[in-house]
Design an enzyme around this catalytic site. Structure first.
Site, PDB file in Angstrom:
ATOM      1  N   ASN A   9       0.656  -1.134   0.117  1.00 26.10           N
ATOM      2  CA  ASN A   9      -0.046   0.124  -0.243  1.00 26.10           C
ATOM      3  C   ASN A   9       0.940   1.187   0.056  1.00 26.10           C
ATOM      4  OD1 ASN A   9      -1.696   2.105   0.562  1.00 26.10           O
ATOM      5  ND2 ASN A   9      -2.354   1.367   2.649  1.00 26.10           N
ATOM      6  N   LYS A  11       0.324   4.164  -0.476  1.00 27.65           N
ATOM      7  CA  LYS A  11      -0.483   5.418   0.056  1.00 27.65           C
ATOM      8  C   LYS A  11      -0.305   6.798  -0.531  1.00 27.65           C
ATOM      9  CE  LYS A  11      -0.406   3.303   4.685  1.00 27.65           C
ATOM     10  NZ  LYS A  11      -0.285   3.399   6.260  1.00 27.65           N
ATOM     11  N   HIS A  96      -9.594   0.890   4.812  1.00 30.79           N
ATOM     12  CA  HIS A  96      -8.313   1.151   5.620  1.00 30.79           C
ATOM     13  C   HIS A  96      -8.638   2.283   6.780  1.00 30.79           C
ATOM     14  CE1 HIS A  96      -4.011   2.576   6.543  1.00 30.79           C
ATOM     15  NE2 HIS A  96      -3.949   1.459   5.875  1.00 30.79           N
ATOM     16  N   GLU A  98      -7.181   4.616   7.874  1.00 29.13           N
ATOM     17  CA  GLU A  98      -6.791   6.315   7.633  1.00 29.13           C
ATOM     18  C   GLU A  98      -8.117   6.649   6.821  1.00 29.13           C
ATOM     19  OE1 GLU A  98      -3.003   5.646   5.629  1.00 29.13           O
ATOM     20  OE2 GLU A  98      -2.155   4.819   7.400  1.00 29.13           O
ATOM     21  N   GLU A 168      -5.209  -4.917  10.657  1.00 30.68           N
ATOM     22  CA  GLU A 168      -4.237  -3.970  10.871  1.00 30.68           C
ATOM     23  C   GLU A 168      -4.612  -3.040  12.128  1.00 30.68           C
ATOM     24  OE1 GLU A 168      -2.316  -2.813   6.698  1.00 30.68           O
ATOM     25  OE2 GLU A 168      -4.151  -1.313   7.099  1.00 30.68           O
ATOM     26  N   GLY A 174       2.462   2.606  10.773  1.00 26.11           N
ATOM     27  CA  GLY A 174       3.577   3.524  10.404  1.00 26.11           C
ATOM     28  C   GLY A 174       4.107   3.956  11.740  1.00 26.11           C
ATOM     29  N   SER A 213       3.530  -1.922  10.296  1.00 25.45           N
ATOM     30  CA  SER A 213       4.816  -2.036  10.537  1.00 25.45           C
ATOM     31  C   SER A 213       5.686  -3.596  10.253  1.00 25.45           C
ATOM     32  CB  SER A 213       5.216  -1.564  11.860  1.00 25.45           C
ATOM     33  OG  SER A 213       4.779  -0.166  12.055  1.00 25.45           O
ATOM     34  N   GLY A 234       2.646  -0.991   4.220  1.00 23.15           N
ATOM     35  CA  GLY A 234       2.945   0.429   4.205  1.00 23.15           C
ATOM     36  C   GLY A 234       4.124   0.913   3.675  1.00 23.15           C
TER      37      GLY A 234
HETATM   38  P1  PGA Z   1       2.838   0.369   7.661  1.00 22.58           P
HETATM   39  O1  PGA Z   1       1.313   0.635   6.893  1.00 22.58           O
HETATM   40  O2  PGA Z   1       3.250  -0.867   7.202  1.00 22.58           O
HETATM   41  O3  PGA Z   1       3.710   1.456   7.499  1.00 22.58           O
HETATM   42  O4  PGA Z   1       2.569   0.326   8.887  1.00 22.58           O
HETATM   43  C1  PGA Z   1       0.494  -0.533   6.752  1.00 22.58           C
HETATM   44  C2  PGA Z   1      -0.929  -0.010   6.201  1.00 22.58           C
HETATM   45  O5  PGA Z   1      -1.451   0.894   6.682  1.00 22.58           O
HETATM   46  O6  PGA Z   1      -1.450  -0.758   5.082  1.00 22.58           O
END
Ligand code: PGA
Length: 250
Positions: A9, A11, A96, A98, A168, A174, A213, A234
């Protein structure tokens, strides 16, 4: 045997030119990944066309990060599932955290987006996960159950056959903080049991990815767990070598 999947992803990162370079590097390195591992990348909408061309004929599939909740018409700024599918994408990330948090996506909206995805032959990667305070107060199972009941339970059985779920935990996205492999397995097994309550034996075939992460240094331990079928990546998906190292961690 369930599919093993690693999805990236991106983003809101990279320009179209940078994204094409990244896709090229991922496609090249994908030759090192086992045949039974599916690779997916989800660039921003603006890159779908050029990345689709770059990925043509490779083992890397294309996803968008979102789609509109309507089919077409006067919805300024929206991108429809039909447009996305017509560019050669096969997947769409929906729900997601976000999107839920910053853009107010509710289960009601997500049900419409899921319908658009299925109507246009896009496979949804449906995200669920609890916030830190919800875990700390012991509500994480209830939160995830509600995210499944309100959206996934509304699917027809043949739609459920084409669903990917990503767990997630919001506190791990993140932040550099990863759920332990045991925490991930515990929730993945729970999710599968909730799916089985509605869809019976079919739940055993549904891929459930871990996100938050996930990186080359922890992917092996996470993917070794029975109910962890891969990852939604991500930050680490923006570096081709890291993304591929994760895909080689099964
Ligand atoms: P991250 O994001 O690997 O940067 O923690 C994962 C995601 O939100 O898909």
């Amino acid at each position: 045997m369930r599919k093993q999947i690693v999805a990236g992803n991106w983003k809101m990162n990279t320009t179209p030119a940078e994204g094409t370079e990244l896709a090229k590097a991922v496609a090249e390195l994908s030759k090192e990944v086992a045949d039974n591992v599916s690779l997916i990348v989800a660039p921003p909408f603006t890159h779908l066309c050029s990345v689709a061309k770059t990925l043509a004929g490779t083992k890397v599939a294309l996803s968008s990060q979102n789609c509109a909740d309507q089919a077409s018409g006067a919805y300024t700024g929206e991108v429809s599932a039909r447009m996305i599918a017509s560019l050669g994408a096969s997947y769409v990330i929906l729900g997601h955290s976000e999107r839920r948090e910053y853009y107010g996506e509710t289960s009601e909206i997500l049900n419409k987006k899921m319908a658009q995805a299925y109507a246009n032959d896009l496979t949804p990667i449906y995200c669920v996960g609890e916030k830190l305070n919800e875990r700390e107060t012991g509500k994480h199972f209830d939160v995830v159950r509600a995210q499944i009941e309100e959206v996934v339970y509304q699917l027809a059985p043949e739609q459920f056959d084409r669903l990917i779920i990503a767990y997630e935990p919001v506190w791990a996205i993140g932040t550099g903080k990863t759920a332990t492999a045991d925490q991930a397995q515990e929730m993945h097994a729970y999710i599968r049991s909730v799916l089985a309550e509605k869809f019976g034996d079919k739940a055993a075939a549904c891929p459930i990815l871990y996100g938050g992460s996930c990186k080359p240094s922890n992917a092996k331990e996470l993917f070794a767990k029975t109910d962890v079928d891969g990852g939604l990546i991500g930050g680490a998906s923006l570096v081709a070598a890291d993304f591929i190292a994760i895909a080689k961690s099964f």
